[in-house]
Motif scaffolding. Structure first.
Motif, PDB file in Angstrom:
ATOM      1  N   UNK A 143       0.793  -1.345  -0.096  1.00 49.42           N
ATOM      2  CA  UNK A 143       0.373  -0.184   0.133  1.00 49.42           C
ATOM      3  C   UNK A 143       0.735   1.304   0.569  1.00 49.42           C
ATOM      4  N   UNK A 144       2.241   1.312   0.363  1.00 48.11           N
ATOM      5  CA  UNK A 144       2.851   2.661   0.503  1.00 48.11           C
ATOM      6  C   UNK A 144       3.664   2.299  -1.347  1.00 48.11           C
ATOM      7  N   UNK A 145       4.003   1.401  -1.124  1.00 50.04           N
ATOM      8  CA  UNK A 145       3.966   1.690  -3.030  1.00 50.04           C
ATOM      9  C   UNK A 145       2.925   2.619  -3.629  1.00 50.04           C
ATOM     10  N   UNK A 146       1.757   2.118  -3.523  1.00 46.05           N
ATOM     11  CA  UNK A 146       0.469   3.382  -3.989  1.00 46.05           C
ATOM     12  C   UNK A 146       1.070   4.707  -4.247  1.00 46.05           C
ATOM     13  N   UNK A 147       0.871   5.156  -2.581  1.00 41.20           N
ATOM     14  CA  UNK A 147       1.501   6.127  -2.411  1.00 41.20           C
ATOM     15  C   UNK A 147       2.706   6.316  -3.019  1.00 41.20           C
ATOM     16  N   UNK A 148       3.710   5.929  -2.930  1.00 47.68           N
ATOM     17  CA  UNK A 148       4.574   6.517  -3.354  1.00 47.68           C
ATOM     18  C   UNK A 148       4.346   6.685  -4.744  1.00 47.68           C
ATOM     19  N   UNK A 149       3.758   5.774  -5.821  1.00 51.08           N
ATOM     20  CA  UNK A 149       3.567   6.047  -7.071  1.00 51.08           C
ATOM     21  C   UNK A 149       2.714   7.135  -7.354  1.00 51.08           C
ATOM     22  N   UNK A 150       1.532   7.453  -6.320  1.00 51.38           N
ATOM     23  CA  UNK A 150       0.459   9.015  -6.929  1.00 51.38           C
ATOM     24  C   UNK A 150       1.322  10.305  -5.767  1.00 51.38           C
ATOM     25  N   UNK A 151       2.545  10.207  -5.714  1.00 54.08           N
ATOM     26  CA  UNK A 151       3.539  11.178  -5.200  1.00 54.08           C
ATOM     27  C   UNK A 151       3.612  11.663  -3.554  1.00 54.08           C
ATOM     28  N   UNK A 152       2.492  10.616  -3.218  1.00 54.41           N
ATOM     29  CA  UNK A 152       1.995  11.036  -1.602  1.00 54.41           C
ATOM     30  C   UNK A 152       3.180  10.706  -0.051  1.00 54.41           C
ATOM     31  N   UNK A 153       4.133  10.054  -1.454  1.00 57.07           N
ATOM     32  CA  UNK A 153       5.314   9.482  -0.450  1.00 57.07           C
ATOM     33  C   UNK A 153       5.960   9.521  -0.976  1.00 57.07           C
ATOM     34  N   UNK A 154       6.939   9.043  -0.557  1.00 52.92           N
ATOM     35  CA  UNK A 154       9.012   8.667  -1.001  1.00 52.92           C
ATOM     36  C   UNK A 154       9.856   7.033  -0.252  1.00 52.92           C
ATOM     37  N   UNK A 155      10.183   6.386  -0.867  1.00 52.76           N
ATOM     38  CA  UNK A 155      10.474   5.393   0.344  1.00 52.76           C
ATOM     39  C   UNK A 155      11.538   4.944   1.011  1.00 52.76           C
ATOM     40  N   UNK A 156      11.367   4.462   2.076  1.00 53.23           N
ATOM     41  CA  UNK A 156      12.103   5.117   3.451  1.00 53.23           C
ATOM     42  C   UNK A 156      13.539   5.198   3.399  1.00 53.23           C
TER      43      UNK A 156
END
Length: 241
Positions: free
Chosen positions: A219-232
């Motif tokens: 689910x975190x990768x979905x946020x990364x693909x949408x520009x709402x998060x980045x890999x830790x």
């Protein structure tokens, strides 16, 4: 004539002596009988007082006669011998140390904590999630990479989301709020799995580190693909222009 007359006169004197002795014996026997009769009459008249005085003596004699003679207990004599033999076989016991106090270690608390964290690893977790502060610390989303589930704080180990509290600029705050809303929708939309990472993530907030996945995708990768998060694990970038 003179000798016969003298003998005839002396003979009656002997008879008188025997009659006197028999009469004396008869009187003593009658006196004894009268004394016994008088004593019996006196005992009968005072029978109540006599029984009171003799009752303690009679009760003691009955209790002594009724109580059986105690047999010698040989088991007590044998027990000390067995104890001495066992102590002699063990050998001398060293004296206990004085003045050394050991701190009590609460072994139950770490065991409970380990079972709780181990229970939050597996498949098919689900629930309706809200924002923290409206539903308490249970099934709520705290930020774009942190949420509470079953009263346990879970931090997504594979991503880092923008901050809403203590943001460096308004753009980071807005993007952090968007990531928070998106994570709430992803968690509430169906079942998800919680997995652990073999590599410990750095820079994560205190909590239980897990990777939330659905159908094999994080689910975190979905946020990364949408520009709402980045890999830790990646190099941290500034969210502000």
């Amino acid at each position: 004539m003179s000798s016969r007359t003298a003998s005839s006169r002396r003979a009656p004197a002997k008879r008188r002596k025997s009659s006197r002795s028999s009469a004396g014996q008869g009187m003593t026997s009658w006196l004894v009988i009268l004394a016994v009769v008088a004593g019996g009459i006196a005992l009968y008249d005072n029978r109540a007082t006599v029984l009171k005085e003799l009752s303690p003596l009679l009760s003691k004699e009955r209790s002594v006669a009724a109580s059986p003679t105690p047999k010698p207990d040989t088991s007590r004599e044998k027990q000390p011998q067995a104890k001495t033999q066992s102590t002699a076989a063990k050998g001398p016991v060293p004296p206990a140390s004085v003045g050394v106090a050991k701190a009590a270690v609460p072994a139950s608390r770490p065991a409970i904590a380990s079972t709780e964290t181990a229970a939050l690893t597996g498949e098919s977790f689900s629930g309706k999630f809200y924002f923290c502060g409206t539903s308490g610390l249970d099934n709520c989303v705290m930020s774009g990479d942190t949420f509470w589930y079953r009263k346990t704080k879970i931090v997504l180990a594979d991503i880092a989301a923008p901050r809403t509290d203590g943001a460096a600029c308004q753009q980071e705050r807005d993007r952090g709020f968007a990531a928070k809303v998106r994570l709430k929708d992803l968690l509430s939309s169906g079942r998800f799995d919680l997995e652990t990472l073999k590599v410990q993530a750095t820079g994560a907030a205190p909590g239980v580190l897990r990777v939330a996945t659905r159908d094999g995708r994080s689910l975190g990768s979905i946020l990364v693909s949408e520009g709402l998060a980045k890999p830790r694990m990646a190099r941290q970038q500034n969210w502000c222009p």
